[in-house]
Design an enzyme around this catalytic site. Structure first.
Site, PDB file in Angstrom:
ATOM      1  N   SER A 265       0.801  -1.228   0.000  1.00 23.19           N
ATOM      2  CA  SER A 265       0.000   0.000   0.000  1.00 23.19           C
ATOM      3  C   SER A 265       0.833   1.277   0.000  1.00 23.19           C
ATOM      4  O   SER A 265       0.314   2.337  -0.331  1.00 23.19           O
ATOM      5  CB  SER A 265      -0.968   0.022   1.186  1.00 23.19           C
ATOM      6  OG  SER A 265      -0.283   0.252   2.395  1.00 23.19           O
TER       7      SER A 265
ATOM      8  N   LYS B 272       0.849   4.312   6.787  1.00 25.27           N
ATOM      9  CA  LYS B 272       0.126   5.196   5.862  1.00 25.27           C
ATOM     10  C   LYS B 272       0.724   6.599   5.914  1.00 25.27           C
ATOM     11  O   LYS B 272       1.481   6.938   6.811  1.00 25.27           O
ATOM     12  CB  LYS B 272      -1.366   5.282   6.231  1.00 25.27           C
ATOM     13  CG  LYS B 272      -2.084   3.950   6.250  1.00 25.27           C
ATOM     14  CD  LYS B 272      -2.175   3.315   4.893  1.00 25.27           C
ATOM     15  CE  LYS B 272      -2.816   1.931   5.002  1.00 25.27           C
ATOM     16  NZ  LYS B 272      -2.697   1.178   3.784  1.00 25.27           N
TER      17      LYS B 272
END
Length: 184
Positions: A38, A80
């Site tokens: 990700s 993230k």
């Protein structure tokens, strides 16, 4: 007698090292393994990063920081990038991020944006405008098509991230050794 004294000194030194190591890992820095794609191309699957845990008592969280987030059940952590800060209005239209109505350049996405424009695709679907609640953050992965993040609806989304779930900020990649670098 001297042999016993040497053993005692070694045990004292070893105990001191263990205590200092535990203190450093608990309060200052800890290693984390990136799990998944990700954050590609910024961070790669299985890379080990050093995370500064000092944000809870020194410093702040800024837009663009790469943060490590505790899962609600604390079974795993997410890596993230902070996109939106508490109280801001965020929206995405045609891969253009706007915060409080102002377009924000995301230099870390240059490579991905070039790829999608050449292939006629988008990095992310349009969303917003959304107001980020106080003491919460909006996060996304750099690999937008393959990232579970603040976009969408739970359980398929992380939602807004409360500040107390942020463990720390990524500082550098330490493994594999040929990929050692500062993260930002």
């Amino acid at each position: 007698m001297e042999d016993k004294q040497n053993k005692y000194e070694w045990l004292k030194t070893l105990a001191f090292v263990v205590i200092i190591t535990i203190a450093i890992r608990t309060f200052l820095f800890t290693p984390v393994t990136v799990d998944g794609a990700s954050m590609e191309p910024t961070l790669h699957d299985r890379e080990k990063i050093i995370v500064s845990k000092t944000i809870n008592w020194v410093g702040e969280i800024h837009r663009g920081d790469i943060v490590i987030i505790k899962d609600r059940e604390e079974k795993l952590n997410y890596v993230k990038r902070v996109i939106g800060l508490p109280g801001e209005t965020i929206e995405m239209e045609n891969d253009h991020l706007r915060i409080n109505g102002k377009e924000i350049k995301e230099s870390y996405l240059t490579e991905a944006k070039e790829f999608t424009s050449q292939h006629g695709t988008k990095l992310t679907e349009n969303f917003g405008p959304m107001i980020i609640p106080e003491d919460h953050y909006f996060v996304m992965g750099d690999n937008r098509p393959n990232s579970m993040d603040s976009r969408g609806v739970a359980p398929f989304s992380l939602g807004y991230i409360p500040k107390d779930r942020i463990i720390g900020k990524s500082k550098l990649v330490i493994f594999p050794f040929q990929n050692i670098r500062i993260t930002n």
